[in-house]
Write an enzyme that holds these catalytic residues in place. Structure first.
Site, PDB file in Angstrom:
ATOM      1  CG  ASP A  73       2.439 -12.648   1.110  1.00 11.38           C
ATOM      2  OD1 ASP A  73       1.742 -11.779   0.544  1.00 11.38           O
ATOM      3  OD2 ASP A  73       2.974 -12.470   2.220  1.00 11.38           O
ATOM      4  CB  ALA A 101      -4.152  -8.703  -3.350  1.00 11.98           C
ATOM      5  CE1 TYR A 166      -9.335  -1.308   0.080  1.00  7.40           C
ATOM      6  CE2 TYR A 166     -10.808   0.550  -0.317  1.00  7.40           C
ATOM      7  CZ  TYR A 166     -10.444  -0.762  -0.551  1.00  7.40           C
ATOM      8  OH  TYR A 166     -11.181  -1.530  -1.431  1.00  7.40           O
ATOM      9  CB  ALA A 168      -3.319   6.517  -0.340  1.00 12.29           C
ATOM     10  CB  SER A 169      -3.317   1.295  -1.443  1.00  5.73           C
ATOM     11  OG  SER A 169      -4.627   0.917  -1.049  1.00  5.73           O
ATOM     12  CE  LYS A 170      -8.262  -1.647  -3.380  1.00  3.12           C
ATOM     13  NZ  LYS A 170      -8.114  -2.908  -4.145  1.00  3.12           N
TER      14      LYS A 170
END
Length: 288
Positions: A73, A101, A166, A168-170
């Site tokens: 994980d 991921a 999504y 923001a994370s990218k």
């Protein structure tokens, strides 16, 4: 559909100035196949054992001399340390780290939060799931003068309503690895891939993280987000990313005509916002 991609690329061009594969969503599977065709030794990391076995078998058939499967994980720092160590223990070196991921959460920010669980899960997978393995891989990549391949998204720059966590994370990925590229130069090169709408479990089935923190399919939301936008074939996208990484490119934006929209985002943000509002209005009308 391929003609549409070719046409958009032609129109937008003048306007737009071994291998450790971490996590195996749809795109990463095809990245593994592209590396296998080049005869690379592969280490595949994912949580689903059945998928690992299937991908490893086909990668071997396509030309990979040896494939190591590791269940892990990527959101857990100790597991990231473990699979990097197992890679080096097995092959004695590491040349490419491929981070791919990804999990999406489609909902309005004001409606979709229960204890911010979906935001935390998205960041744990989409950001920390890249940072952890990178940290442990750096000493080995320095020895081999290797490469890091990061699967971000055009959503890193482009406004994507209903996918704020999504995006923001990218976006965090792009800033982090742009900075890391400077810190690690010239020993390690970093290629940031930014696919547009590409065949995947997210796009094909609407697989996403609900506000309750449960992963499920939501085809209706994907219909709103994608609408009639052309969807890139995953094999074409994977080939472009691997070739770009091997050539040392800083960015691989696929299809390349998305660069037009990214440039507009910086230079004409009002026009982009107007276009997105109009697009969502038309798409919602078509699906209602």
């Amino acid at each position: 559909m391929e003609f549409v991609h070719l046409l958009m690329k032609m129109v937008s061009a003048p306007l737009a100035l071994i291998i450790l594969l971490v996590a195996l969503p749809f795109l990463s599977i095809h990245l593994a196949y592209e590396y296998a065709k080049k005869g690379a030794f592969l280490v595949l990391v994912a949580r689903r054992e059945e998928m690992l076995e299937q991908v490893a078998k086909k990668a071997g058939q396509l030309g990979s001399p040896d494939v190591l499967e590791i269940r892990a994980d990527v959101s857990q720092v100790d597991e990231c340390k473990r699979f990097v160590q197992e890679t080096v223990r097995r092959f004695g070196r590491l040349d490419h780290l491929v981070c791919n991921a990804g999990i999406a959460s489609y909902c309005k920010f004001e409606d979709g939060l229960i204890g911010f669980s979906n935001f935390r899960i998205a960041m744990d997978t989409n950001f920390w799931g890249y940072v952890y393995p990178t940290y442990f891989a750096i000493p080995h990549l320095k020895k081999s003068k290797g490469k890091i391949i990061v699967n971000a998204s055009v959503a890193s720059w482009f406004i994507t309503p209903y996918a704020s966590s999504y995006g923001a994370s990218k976006a965090a990925l792009v800033n982090f690895f742009d900075t890391l590229r400077v810190e690690l130069a010239p020993e390690i090169k970093i290629t940031i891939a930014a696919p547009g709408f590409t065949e995947s479990e997210m796009i094909n089935n609407g697989k996403n993280l609900t506000k309750e923190g449960v992963v499920e399919d939501n085809p209706e939301m994907i219909e709103v987000l994608v609408g009639k936008f052309p969807i890139r074939r995953v094999g074409v996208c994977a080939e472009a990313i691997v070739n770009g990484a091997c050539c040392g490119e800083r960015y691989v934006i696929e299809p390349s005509w998305y660069k037009m929209f990214i440039n507009f985002q910086f230079f004409c943000p009002e026009i982009v916002e107007w276009f997105i509002v109009l697009w969502f209005y038309i798409t919602k009308s078509d699906t209602s």
